[in-house]
Design a protein around this motif. Structure first.
Motif, mmCIF file in Angstrom:
data_model
loop_
_atom_site.group_PDB
_atom_site.id
_atom_site.type_symbol
_atom_site.label_atom_id
_atom_site.label_comp_id
_atom_site.label_asym_id
_atom_site.label_seq_id
_atom_site.Cartn_x
_atom_site.Cartn_y
_atom_site.Cartn_z
ATOM 1 N N LEU A 119 0.829 -1.203 0.000
ATOM 2 C CA LEU A 119 0.000 0.000 0.000
ATOM 3 C C LEU A 119 0.867 1.258 0.000
ATOM 4 C CD1 LEU A 119 -2.900 -0.816 2.501
ATOM 5 C CD2 LEU A 119 -3.145 -0.266 0.077
ATOM 6 N N ASP A 120 1.951 1.218 0.780
ATOM 7 C CA ASP A 120 2.831 2.377 0.871
ATOM 8 C C ASP A 120 3.630 2.589 -0.409
ATOM 9 O OD1 ASP A 120 2.012 2.869 3.484
ATOM 10 O OD2 ASP A 120 3.582 1.607 4.347
ATOM 11 N N GLY A 151 2.780 1.648 -3.552
ATOM 12 C CA GLY A 151 2.011 1.809 -4.787
ATOM 13 C C GLY A 151 1.849 0.544 -5.606
ATOM 14 N N ARG A 159 -3.116 -0.926 -6.577
ATOM 15 C CA ARG A 159 -3.766 0.196 -7.242
ATOM 16 C C ARG A 159 -4.936 -0.338 -8.064
ATOM 17 N NH1 ARG A 159 -0.598 1.849 -12.704
ATOM 18 N NH2 ARG A 159 0.112 -0.213 -13.371
ATOM 19 N N TRP A 216 -3.096 -6.174 -6.973
ATOM 20 C CA TRP A 216 -1.788 -6.099 -6.319
ATOM 21 C C TRP A 216 -0.757 -6.565 -7.331
ATOM 22 C CZ3 TRP A 216 -0.543 -8.804 -0.990
ATOM 23 C CH2 TRP A 216 0.774 -8.511 -0.636
ATOM 24 N N ARG A 235 -7.646 2.129 4.585
ATOM 25 C CA ARG A 235 -6.478 2.586 3.828
ATOM 26 C C ARG A 235 -6.552 2.146 2.373
ATOM 27 N NH1 ARG A 235 -0.775 1.284 6.133
ATOM 28 N NH2 ARG A 235 -0.312 2.269 4.127
ATOM 29 N N LEU A 236 -7.011 0.911 2.158
ATOM 30 C CA LEU A 236 -7.159 0.422 0.789
ATOM 31 C C LEU A 236 -8.165 1.283 0.029
ATOM 32 C CD1 LEU A 236 -6.707 -1.636 -1.478
ATOM 33 C CD2 LEU A 236 -8.460 -3.079 -0.417
ATOM 34 N N GLN A 294 -8.998 4.440 0.549
ATOM 35 C CA GLN A 294 -8.429 5.750 0.249
ATOM 36 C C GLN A 294 -7.453 5.669 -0.922
ATOM 37 O OE1 GLN A 294 -6.869 7.903 3.631
ATOM 38 N NE2 GLN A 294 -8.537 7.253 4.955
ATOM 39 N N THR A 295 -6.649 4.599 -0.959
ATOM 40 C CA THR A 295 -5.719 4.409 -2.073
ATOM 41 C C THR A 295 -6.463 4.254 -3.386
ATOM 42 O OG1 THR A 295 -4.062 3.359 -0.642
ATOM 43 C CG2 THR A 295 -3.918 2.888 -2.997
ATOM 44 N N HIS A 337 -8.025 7.666 -4.446
ATOM 45 C CA HIS A 337 -7.007 8.622 -4.902
ATOM 46 C C HIS A 337 -6.551 8.294 -6.327
ATOM 47 C CE1 HIS A 337 -3.618 11.439 -4.491
ATOM 48 N NE2 HIS A 337 -2.946 10.539 -5.193
ATOM 49 N N CYS A 338 -6.255 7.029 -6.581
ATOM 50 C CA CYS A 338 -5.793 6.630 -7.914
ATOM 51 C C CYS A 338 -6.907 6.772 -8.960
ATOM 52 C CB CYS A 338 -5.286 5.190 -7.888
ATOM 53 S SG CYS A 338 -3.804 4.927 -6.893
#
Length: 331
Positions: free
Chosen positions: A73-74, A76, A79, A102, A127-128, A130-131, A134-135
């Motif tokens: 996750l950190d 990238g 996605r 992944w 967190r997943l 939000q990732t 964002h992408c």
């Protein structure tokens, strides 16, 4: 019976015999039983599993994957990949669904069925999410700047995310940051979330997102037994018909009847419809003829990384004028 309704309970059991951990502490036994329980739950309801050396090995693999997942996750590696959605009336692209992938450096591209259990167990679904947003929003902004307008992006929201009291405020900020209006987001919610008597926070968030102007998609429709009352209560805009009702519907009369019944109900409720898992021209044609508004599946395109979407959109648009219109008339 509970208030006149038959409630059927199931139970999964994980156990650890003392012989499996002769020198272990009480904490070791508890963890071993928990690992056995996790395997029981993954193998279906009403399942029993006992801890063994193989369970220990698989538990270690899961633990390593959880740690890798956080790192991924950190870095990238995790996605969204994007799968297009097509209008059955015009043939035009009406949206993309963002699907988590992944891109593992050693194991290749892994689907969500592999890593979502670890994300849920480690409380990383937020967190997943939000990732993914964002992408996905970044991709929409890039398409807009390239004059490749995509009307809508579909993003799956987990139960954990929908239980977050700050979800709506955060989402407003994210949309504003990428200069996107709420109507361009399709909030995809599994039908099982609605059918399991959602709590007050989920109810408030889903109705709040609809009030914002987001499209509420009821995902995997037909598998979770959500009531019509729930569909209206949560201001659902569109139902996504599960692949199980679409597969071979052009060849199987009973499948066709089921699909037709769902589409007729949706029309009466004034809901948009999207057929998932369309893989053949016959399935595509039948869904169009039955009045389904949109289709999605390998028959149109497999999910692709964002860097391939521009070429796909341009290539698809150039071919569109040469493709005969399927139409909805059955003759």
């Amino acid at each position: 019976m509970l208030n006149g309704t038959g409630v059927y309970m199931s139970c999964s059991i994980g156990s650890c015999l003392s012989g499996s951990f002769p020198d272990g502490s009480a904490m070791d036994w508890r963890d071993a039983a928990n690992n056995a329980l996790l395997e029981a739950q993954q193998n279906g309801p009403s399942t029993i599993r006992a801890f063994s050396s193989e369970t220990r090995r698989r538990a270690q693999v899961r633990s390593n994957l959880r740690k890798e997942f956080e790192t991924a996750l950190d870095s990238g590696e995790i996605r969204p990949w994007f799968q297009p959605q097509i209008s059955t009336d015009t043939g035009r692209v009406t949206g993309f669904e963002a699907l988590a992938r992944w891109e593992h450096p050693k194991k290749g591209v892994l689907g969500p069925n592999v890593f979502l259990p670890f994300a849920e167990h480690a409380d990383l679904m937020g967190r997943l999410g939000q990732t993914m947003r964002h992408c996905a929003f970044s991709a929409m902004r890039d398409w807009d700047r390239a004059e490749l307008y995509v009307p809508r992006i579909g993003i799956n929201f987990s139960s954990d995310e929908l239980r977050d009291p700050g979800l709506i405020d955060r989402l407003k900020w994210e949309l504003d940051h990428f200069d996107l209006t709420p109507d361009r987001l399709a909030v995809e919610v599994l039908e099982t979330v609605f059918s399991r008597r959602p709590d007050d926070v989920i109810t408030r968030n889903v109705t709040g997102l609809a009030t914002m102007g987001c499209c509420i998609d009821l995902d995997d429709f037909g598998t979770g037994h959500a009531s019509i009352a729930s569909i209206k209560r949560f201001n659902v805009s569109r139902i996504k018909i599960d692949r199980s009702f679409v597969a071979k519907a052009d060849q199987d009369p009973s499948q066709q009847q089921l699909a037709s019944a769902i589409l007729t109900m949706a029309e009466r409720l004034n809901l948009e419809t999207l057929a998932e898992g369309v893989e053949t021209p016959g399935e595509h044609a039948l869904m169009a003829q039955l009045g389904c508004d949109h289709v999605q599946g390998f028959g149109i395109s497999k999910p692709m990384p964002v860097e391939k979407t521009r070429d796909w959109i341009m290539s698809y648009r150039s071919k569109l004028n040469r493709v005969p219109k399927i139409g909805r008339e059955t003759g």
